[in-house]
Design a protein around this motif. Sequence first.
Motif, mmCIF file in Angstrom:
data_model
loop_
_atom_site.group_PDB
_atom_site.id
_atom_site.type_symbol
_atom_site.label_atom_id
_atom_site.label_comp_id
_atom_site.label_asym_id
_atom_site.label_seq_id
_atom_site.Cartn_x
_atom_site.Cartn_y
_atom_site.Cartn_z
ATOM 1 N N GLU A 98 0.865 -0.892 -0.427
ATOM 2 C CA GLU A 98 -0.189 -0.231 -0.010
ATOM 3 C C GLU A 98 0.754 1.545 -0.043
ATOM 4 O O GLU A 98 0.587 2.224 -0.506
ATOM 5 C CB GLU A 98 -1.089 -0.231 1.159
ATOM 6 C CG GLU A 98 -2.164 -0.962 1.391
ATOM 7 C CD GLU A 98 -2.665 -1.671 2.708
ATOM 8 O OE1 GLU A 98 -3.032 0.059 3.413
ATOM 9 O OE2 GLU A 98 -4.298 -2.255 2.839
ATOM 10 N N VAL A 99 2.191 1.082 0.968
ATOM 11 C CA VAL A 99 2.737 2.486 0.694
ATOM 12 C C VAL A 99 3.969 3.004 -0.817
ATOM 13 O O VAL A 99 2.830 3.569 -1.136
ATOM 14 C CB VAL A 99 4.373 1.948 1.626
ATOM 15 C CG1 VAL A 99 5.334 3.102 1.012
ATOM 16 C CG2 VAL A 99 3.761 1.681 3.252
ATOM 17 N N ARG A 100 3.663 1.811 -1.769
ATOM 18 C CA ARG A 100 4.348 1.391 -3.253
ATOM 19 C C ARG A 100 3.329 2.241 -3.574
ATOM 20 O O ARG A 100 3.522 2.378 -4.537
ATOM 21 C CB ARG A 100 4.801 -0.097 -2.701
ATOM 22 C CG ARG A 100 5.417 0.551 -4.948
ATOM 23 C CD ARG A 100 5.141 -1.055 -5.369
ATOM 24 N NE ARG A 100 3.869 -1.668 -5.271
ATOM 25 C CZ ARG A 100 3.511 -1.590 -6.202
ATOM 26 N NH1 ARG A 100 3.216 -0.665 -7.746
ATOM 27 N NH2 ARG A 100 2.469 -2.614 -6.242
ATOM 28 N N VAL A 101 1.618 1.883 -3.948
ATOM 29 C CA VAL A 101 0.783 1.955 -4.296
ATOM 30 C C VAL A 101 0.755 3.690 -4.215
ATOM 31 O O VAL A 101 0.611 4.524 -4.967
ATOM 32 C CB VAL A 101 -0.880 1.511 -3.965
ATOM 33 C CG1 VAL A 101 -1.698 2.092 -4.277
ATOM 34 C CG2 VAL A 101 -0.501 -0.036 -4.429
ATOM 35 N N SER A 102 0.709 3.798 -2.725
ATOM 36 C CA SER A 102 0.425 5.535 -2.289
ATOM 37 C C SER A 102 1.719 6.382 -2.907
ATOM 38 O O SER A 102 1.709 7.766 -3.425
ATOM 39 C CB SER A 102 0.147 5.574 -1.009
ATOM 40 O OG SER A 102 0.028 6.621 -0.459
#
Length: 404
Positions: free
Chosen positions: A104-108
């Motif tokens: 989710e951090v990568r997507v953000s």
Amino acid sequence: MAVYGYEVIDKSGKITKGSINADSIEMAKMDLKRQGLTLVKIVEQTALTRDINIDFGSKPTARDLSVFCRQFVSMTRAGVTIVEAMKMLCEQTENKSLKKALEEVRVSMEKGESLADSLAQHPKIFPGIMVNMVAAGEASGSLDKSLDRVATQLERNSKTQALVKKAMIYPIVLLVVAIAVVIVMLVYVIPQYSDMFTTLDTELPAITVMTLAASEFIQRKWYLILAVVVGGVMGIKAFAGTNAGKHVFGKMAISLPGIKDLTIKSAASSMARTMSTLMAAGVPMIEAVEIVSSTMGNVWFKEALLMARDQIALGVAFSRPLEECGLFPPMVYHMVRIGEEAGAIEDMLDKLADYYDEEVEMAVQSLMAVMEPAIIVVLAGIVGVLLAAVLSPMMEMYSALDTI
């Protein structure tokens, strides 16, 4: 954010299925394409068609986070972009909770968010000190150095926690054995002598009468004992979560002999190490003290640091509230005062942390040296009382036979 089920062909030509979170189906397609996947089918999942995904993953340990920081630093220093490094780390991370958070951090980040803001969206996974250190590193252009210091901090914390856990294993095992021995003797051993005791004409000793009564009560009313124990544990746990409970148990931790020394030295080590790490990264002192207060496990130290933050905002030196609170050892505020006067407070805090790390290890060893024989003595005393309850009437019976 909706959930989309997809079927894709990966780089090896294998067809795989899965689900992905995205704001729209177009964003989901773009994300899958960026991963080098060939889309076959994608549909939005409903409550009935959504894959059942029960996450039994535990919260990542300090060791898990320190390994992540070290690997992230190594990759970025080798020229790998932050997003690509995050993707690689996500694939090789074993902890399910951390893996999901990193994805989710990568997507953000791909949406334009900074790394610090992306990490801040998962407060249960990434501690506040890590988020603030990353923010300071991004602002100063030294993200790798900030994460390197975070890794060191987490490794020291992990070592301290491991020492405390190791110290508690043996006493807990002995306590469980003691309880098991008492239950076996009261439920199985004592009842075997009960009929013999009732046939004796002599009056039974008080210790035997009490032991027989306890044995009978446990056999007949064991569910009441279980209910009281469970209720007591739940009640204590609930009380410990309240503000009053935190103050009561926190006061006990810094007052009771044996654990007092360990509690104070652990707090001093944690405060010094975290403060040094934050200030070296360029975090302002007021903000650093507030962050450190949030990392303290004992509410008394937490409140003392919050009061120190307020006094620092008024222009008071950090060493003064540390001294006035009366919680920290004299060496702490003396060293901090020397650091303030010399303009090298970070170095002094580092030295303090190293010193109290060693003191914590010695305190743990001292606590183990005291607890082990104490529990053995208590266990021997309990077993001795039960044996006395069994042997006393038998000895009286033999004495009566000798007089005949």
